[in-house]
Every structure is written in structure tokens, then in C-alpha cells.
Design an enzyme around this catalytic site. Structure first.
Site, short mmCIF file in Angstrom:
data_model
loop_
_atom_site.label_atom_id
_atom_site.label_comp_id
_atom_site.label_asym_id
_atom_site.label_seq_id
_atom_site.Cartn_x
_atom_site.Cartn_y
_atom_site.Cartn_z
N ASP A 1 0.84 -1.20 0.00
CA ASP A 1 0.00 0.00 0.00
C ASP A 1 0.88 1.26 0.00
OD1 ASP A 1 -2.14 1.75 0.09
OD2 ASP A 1 -2.42 1.57 2.25
N HIS B 1 -2.11 0.22 11.93
CA HIS B 1 -1.97 -1.19 11.54
C HIS B 1 -0.52 -1.54 11.27
CE1 HIS B 1 -3.36 1.39 8.10
NE2 HIS B 1 -2.17 1.05 7.65
N ARG C 1 3.86 12.34 10.90
CA ARG C 1 2.50 12.31 10.36
C ARG C 1 1.78 11.09 10.91
NH1 ARG C 1 0.00 9.56 6.16
NH2 ARG C 1 -1.55 10.66 4.90
N ASP D 1 -0.57 8.65 10.61
CA ASP D 1 -1.37 8.10 9.51
C ASP D 1 -2.68 7.52 10.03
OD1 ASP D 1 -1.55 7.13 6.68
OD2 ASP D 1 -1.61 5.19 7.71
N GLU E 1 -3.30 12.96 10.31
CA GLU E 1 -3.97 12.73 9.03
C GLU E 1 -5.43 12.40 9.32
OE1 GLU E 1 -4.77 10.09 5.17
OE2 GLU E 1 -4.11 9.16 7.04
C1 GLC Z 1 -3.53 6.92 4.83
C2 GLC Z 1 -2.57 7.07 3.67
C3 GLC Z 1 -3.01 6.17 2.56
C4 GLC Z 1 -3.05 4.75 3.06
C5 GLC Z 1 -3.88 4.62 4.35
C6 GLC Z 1 -3.66 3.31 5.03
O1 GLC Z 1 -4.80 7.35 4.53
O2 GLC Z 1 -2.50 8.40 3.27
O3 GLC Z 1 -2.16 6.30 1.45
O4 GLC Z 1 -3.61 3.93 2.07
O5 GLC Z 1 -3.55 5.61 5.29
O6 GLC Z 1 -2.46 3.31 5.75
#
Ligand code: GLC
Length: 616
Positions: free
Chosen positions: A116, A159, A257, A259, A301
Site C-alpha cells: 500500500d 496497523h 504524520r 497516519d 492525518e
Molecule cells: C492513509 C494514507 C493512505 C493509506 C492509508 C492506510 O490514509 O494516506 O495512502 O492507504 O492511510 O495506511
């Protein structure tokens, strides 16, 4: 050394009671709390002197990041410069771009095929082999600090990858490790969760659980099936993740950041987003960083509707994140491009302007993710625009099918059941640069460049920190090569994550090229932003009526200096009048003097106008 211990103790004393209270409320576990405190000290003791000095400097000037000097750029290390060492070699380019904050997209160990984009971390303490090593990271952050550049990285705390050692042990049946995730023997509880938990990737990864045939269990996977949600009800998870955070902070990271932070606490019969305990966890993290590494900023985020976003700042007394993404403004900006109607954007900015000035937003036109059309549909409905049909219009517009659009891009997670879809594309492609280039249409190209530059000028006018996606500074267009890579082909976000086209960046000094026109215009805007006081975050800001639904007016004022920004979101020439204002302004782009009684804005044109006001 003694003196440094005192600093730690002083900070600990200040925060200890609150931290203990929050920790005990959540975990009721004295020995784990004691372990946390002792590890915090270890990380403090290990922290290098230059970082400790920076901490103290920033502690003494807590508004250091609220000025007008920071400009960010985000990039994937491999796409930008191959390796971490490569990034170090490109620092002079970064400085040339006026950038002093780089966001290194995920670079920690991740399985190649199930990553990812690096957001499935298999080891929080090592760097992907192809990109370098932890030593390279320390070296890079040190080199950046020498040049006053801050470094941001992702902390993917919701995660781990299924390849993380905890996940492997959990899969093998170890109860201790299974309790670090959400494991279920059958689908009784998962199916109950599914009733209330929305889906993040409805098409590319439907559902919130994954069946593991070898383990004979379901595991919770809110994102991709290989990203296993961590269970923060287990204090071991919280402690260990905090140790990982401090380990990375000690490598010289300035901005962390967080996430997908709204997802980190789960409760049955809820949406499992933004739950109150998420805020407890973030507040604890903030306290931990204030004690060990107060120079480090937390960037949340939170890609949610506005009322869910601001609580992540916490309160003035009990702050959580230092900075948050201005996601609604970003989406509303593109809505404004597609409708040529600034009213919703004005309303959105007016809401932001009423927020406390301590709140620092990260402003951007696009990032590595899709644009999710999170707009104020209540307000749009008053004008007869319904959510579903309006989203369809926006997607059609940016696909290039509707509304005389010149945009290019692709849908993301188009859900045939809900009819919902998000959008992917680079700023330049969405502005029409790709289409004009392909069709060799010079007039269309000029128009597209004007739109691209106007959007940046408008973005720089917002309060907070602007962040550019690498390549946007030279108008880089979509990259379709991801379709040839089976690991990426399903995920259209890769369309706007293409490698930096260094050969095109060579043109940045030539004013007759697309790259040169954009690069030089942005450079000028960046210099203006850095040199004028009204651009600091705590300046007074407002929007003004222009009597033209396509022209947005933003004002900023600080200490006797006022700047007015006018932005034409339509391709048609416009004239606006501000009769009540009879002062003389300086056009900051041309240095020419002018008044505001009749302002002619070309299609997609803009003005930065400065007025000096004598303090009474
Ligand atoms: C955040 C990231 C994204 C990712 C998701 C899962 O939203 O910006 O790119 O797929 O987290 O970690």
C-alpha cells in the site's frame, strides 16, 4: 549530563499527573506505566545533543512553525532521488524550490508486493533496503538541519503489515500476539462490526475483516487485507508503538504524520472512527513527545468532515496534534474549479477564519491520495445540488467529460453500489496541462498554466503551511505506467505518484517552457509569501464579497500591513469593483501601483495586492 536529566525531570513533572491519569483510565496497569516512563527516559538519554538543542530552541519559541517561512514538499524517495543518499544530493534543488520541509513518504520495511505504497510496515525500525539504512536517515536529517530543512515522516500507527513479526506470531497462534490485533474465530462479531463500520476501500479492499485460512481466524483489516489493525486496548501495543515513535524521533525526524489516526480505537456498534479514546491516545502521545522530544511536531492525518477534524487539535490547555490537513478546503477548491462558483469555498474559508489562530493547517492542492469529495452538501443542497449527482458531475468534469473541462485523471474506488467515487490526478493534469500538451494547443496550454499558477497563489494565501507534491512545481502530468505493474494496476492513486521527471526540470529556468513558467511563477509567489508579514498564520484573515461569483477575495492583515488576494476561478475575463476602498495598492507580482475601483482579472488570473496602512 546532570543538567539534561533535570530538563527531563522538569518536563516529566509538568505532565506526569495527566499522563498517569489518562494511562490508568485506559489501562489500569501500573507496571506498564512505570515501564513507559523508564523507557521515555532511555530515549531521552539516547537523544543526540544537536536534537536536544533543537528541542530546547523550539520549546523556547513554541510558535516557531506558525510563521510564514515553512514550505513543504512531499515525495517518495525512490521516485524523487532513488535513495536517501540521493535525496541528500538533491537538497540544493529543494532549497532552490524555497522548500524547507520535506515529507519523505513511507520508507520503512514493507513487503514489496503488499505494501500500500509503504503504508503496510513490517518493521518500524528499519529502512527498505533499496532506499538506504537508518544511518542514512540520521545522516539525511542531520544534513537537512544544517540547511534549516525539517523532515517529516509517516507513522503508520493504525496497523502493521501481515509480515510484521507480531502478525507472524499471531498467525501462528500465539495468544499474546493475537491480542495485539483483532482476532475472531468465526464471523459472529465481525459481521456485527460490519453493520456499523463504513468501508475505506469499498472496491479495492471490500469489508473490514479478512479470513486467514491457515490461522482459522478472522482478523480486522480496515484498509487492505494485508494491513492488520492494531488493538490499542492492549497496553503492550501502545507502549511498543510509542517506543517505535521515539526511536524514529531520535533519528532526527521533525514532523511525525499520524497516519489514519481517527481509526486507532475500535468499539463494537460504532463506526470505529474518531472515538473519544482516540483523543486520549493522541493526547498521551503529545505528552510523551513534549517530555522526550518537544521539538517534534505531530501532524494528524484526519481525512474527515470539518467538525471531526478540529477536535484533533485538542484544546489550548491540552493540545493533541500541532497540525492537521486542510482536507475540506482542498476538496472544495476543486469543486470551485469545476463549478466556477466560489460561494462554497468562501463559506468554507469563513468557517476556518473563525477558528483559534493556534490551529495550524497544512494546505495543499493534492497529495499522494485521492480527492474524496468531502464537501458541505448541506450548503450545496440549498442551491439544489444533491450529493450523488454533484459528485458525479465533479468526477465527470475532472475526467474531462463535462463542463468544458480540460482535466485528465481517473476515478478511484468507484463503488457500483453506492454510486460513490473519488478522483486521482496531478494538479497539472487536472488543470488541463496534460490535454493541452498532448493536443499541442498553445492557447489551451496558457490557460491551463494560468489556472495552475492561480491555484498555487490562492493556496499560499491560506493560513498555515503550504505543501507541494514534488513534480507540481514543474507542472508534471499524470503517469499511466502503473497500469503495467500488476501490484499497482488496481490502485489508480499511482497515476499521480509518478517519478520526478528530472529531464523536464532542466527547463525550469527557461521562461518559454511549461516547466519554466510554472517554476518561476511559484518561486516568485514563495518569495513574496516568505517576505511579507501578513502571511504568518496568526495574521487576521477574511474573505470579501466581490460581486462576481467566480472571483474569490481573501484579505490578510498584520501589524500595519494588508494584502488582498483576488482569484478568478473561471476562464472568462472578469472585472470587479471595490468602490469603498480608495487606497493605493502595490501589485506584488509587478510592483506597479493601482487602486481597487476597477480590477480587471484575466480568465484564471489573480492579484496579490499590498497596502501599507499607517498605524494610528
Ligand atoms: C492513509 C494514507 C493512505 C493509506 C492509508 C492506510 O490514509 O494516506 O495512502 O492507504 O492511510 O495506511
Amino acid at each position: 549530563m546532570k543538567e539534561k536529566n533535570e530538563i527531563f525531570l522538569k518536563r516529566l513533572q509538568k505532565h506526569h499527573d495527566e499522563l498517569r491519569w489518562l494511562y490508568m483510565e485506559l489501562y489500569e496497569n501500573d507496571s506498564m506505566f512505570a515501564e513507559l516512563c523508564s523507557k521515555m527516559y532511555d530515549f531521552f538519554a539516547e537523544r543526540k545533543k544537536d536534537l536536544k538543542d533543537l528541542d530546547e530552541k523550539r520549546e523556547a519559541d513554541p510558535d516557531w512553525y506558525k510563521q510564514n517561512h515553512l514550505l513543504g514538499m512531499m515525495f517518495y524517495i525512490d521516485n524523487f532521488a532513488g535513495t536517501m543518499k540521493g535525496v541528500e544530493k538533491k537538497l540544493s534543488y529543494i532549497t532552490q524550490c524555497n522548500v524547507n520541509y520535506i515529507h519523505l513518504m513511507p520508507f520503512l520495511k514493507t513487503p514489496k508486493e503488499r505494501s500500500d505504497g509503504g503504508y503496510a510496515v513490517s518493521d518500524f525500525r528499519s529502512v527498505q533496503d533499496e532506499l538506504g539504512s537508518m544511518e542514512d536517515l540520521s545522516h539525511l536529517t542531520f544534513a537537512c538541519h544544517q540547511k534549516d530543512i525539517c523532515v517529516c515522516m509517516d507513522f503508520v500507527m493504525n496497523h502493521t503489515s501481515e509480515e510484521h513479526e507480531w502478525a507472524k506470531k499471531a498467525r501462528a497462534g500465539s495468544g499474546e500476539y493475537m491480542s495485539r490485533y483483532f482476532f475472531f474465530q468465526d464471523d459472529a462479531i465481525p459481521s456485527q462490526y460490519e453493520k456499523t463500520v463504513p468501508q475505506v476501500f469499498p472496491t479495492t479492499a471490500p469489508g473490514n475483516f479478512t479470513w486467514l485460512p491457515d490461522a482459522g481466524h478472522f482478523v480486522m483489516t480496515s484498509f487492505y487485507p494485508y494491513q492488520w489493525d492494531l488493538n490499542y486496548k492492549n497496553p503492550r501495543v501502545f507502549n511498543e508503538m510509542m517506543y517505535n515513535f521515539l526511536f524514529l524521533a531520535n533519528k532526527g525526524i521533525d514532523i511525525v504524520r499520524l497516519d489514519a489516526v481517527p481509526y486507532i480505537w475500535k468499539e463494537l456498534n460504532t463506526q470505529c472512527r474518531n472515538l473519544p479514546k482516540v483523543h486520549t491516545l493522541v493526547r498521551m502521545m503529545r505528552i510523551i513527545s513534549e517530555i522526550v522530544c518537544p521539538g517534534v511536531l505531530l501532524l494528524g492525518e484526519v481525512v474527515m468532515e470539518p467538525e471531526k477534524v478540529t477536535p484533533y487539535f485538542g484544546t489550548v490547555e491540552k493540545p493533541e496534534c500541532h497540525m492537521l490537513y486542510n482536507v475540506t478546503t482542498m476538496a472544495t477548491t476543486w469543486h470551485t474549479v469545476a463549478t466556477r462558483d466560489v460561494r462554497l469555498l468562501k463559506k468554507q474559508l469563513d468557517t476556518l477564519h473563525t477558528l483559534p489562530k493556534e490551529y495550524i493547517f497544512l494546505n495543499y492542492l493534492r497529495c499522494h491520495d485521492d480527492i474524496g469529495w468531502g464537501l458541505d452538501y448541506g450548503a450545496l443542497l440549498a442551491d439544489g445540488m444533491k450529493e450523488r449527482s454533484h459528485k458525479k458531475y465533479l468526477n465527470d468534469f475532472f475526467l474531462g467529460y463535462a463542463g468544458e473541462s480540460a482535466s485528465r485523471g481517473e476515478l478511484y474506488n468507484a463503488d457500483p453500489i453506492s454510486g460513490d467515487a473519488r478522483f486521482c490526478g496531478t494538479t497539472a493534469s487536472m488543470c488541463g496541462i496534460e490535454k493541452a500538451g498532448f493536443e499541442k494547443d498553445n492557447e489551451a496550454m496558457e490557460k491551463a498554466i494560468r489556472l495552475d499558477v492561480m491555484l498555487h497563489a490562492y493556496m499560499f494565501m491560506q493560513s498555515g503551511i503550504p505543501v507541494i507534491y514534488s513534480g507540481d512545481e514543474i507542472g508534471q502530468v499524470n503517469d499511466y505506467s502503473y497500469k503495467e505493474n500488476p501490484q499497482k494496476a488496481e490502485d489508480s492513486r499511482y497515476i499521480h505518484r509518478g517519478p520526478m521527471r528530472w529531464e523536464l526540470s532542466e527547463n525550469r529556468f527557461q521562461k518559454d517552457t511549461v516547466e519554466g513558467k510554472i517554476f518561476q511563477a511559484l518561486k516568485k509567489l514563495e518569495q513574496i509569501r516568505k517576505s511579507k508579514k501578513p502571511f504568518v498564520s496568526y495574521a487576521d484573515t477574511w474573505t470579501a464579497e466581490t460581486n462576481d461569483s467566480s472571483v474569490l477575495c481573501i484579505g490578510r492583515y498584520l501589524e500595519g500591513e494588508k494584502i488582498i488576494g483576488l482569484f478568478n476561478f473561471s476562464e472568462f475575463d472578469k472585472t470587479v469593483h471595490f468602490e469603498e476602498d480608495n487606497g493605493v495598492y502595490t501589485d506584488l507580482m509587478t510592483q506597479k501601483k493601482r487602486t481597487l475601483d476597477e480590477v480587471n482579472l484575466p480568465g484564471y488570473g489573480f492579484f496579490y495586492l499590498e497596502k501599507e496602512i499607517k498605524e494610528p
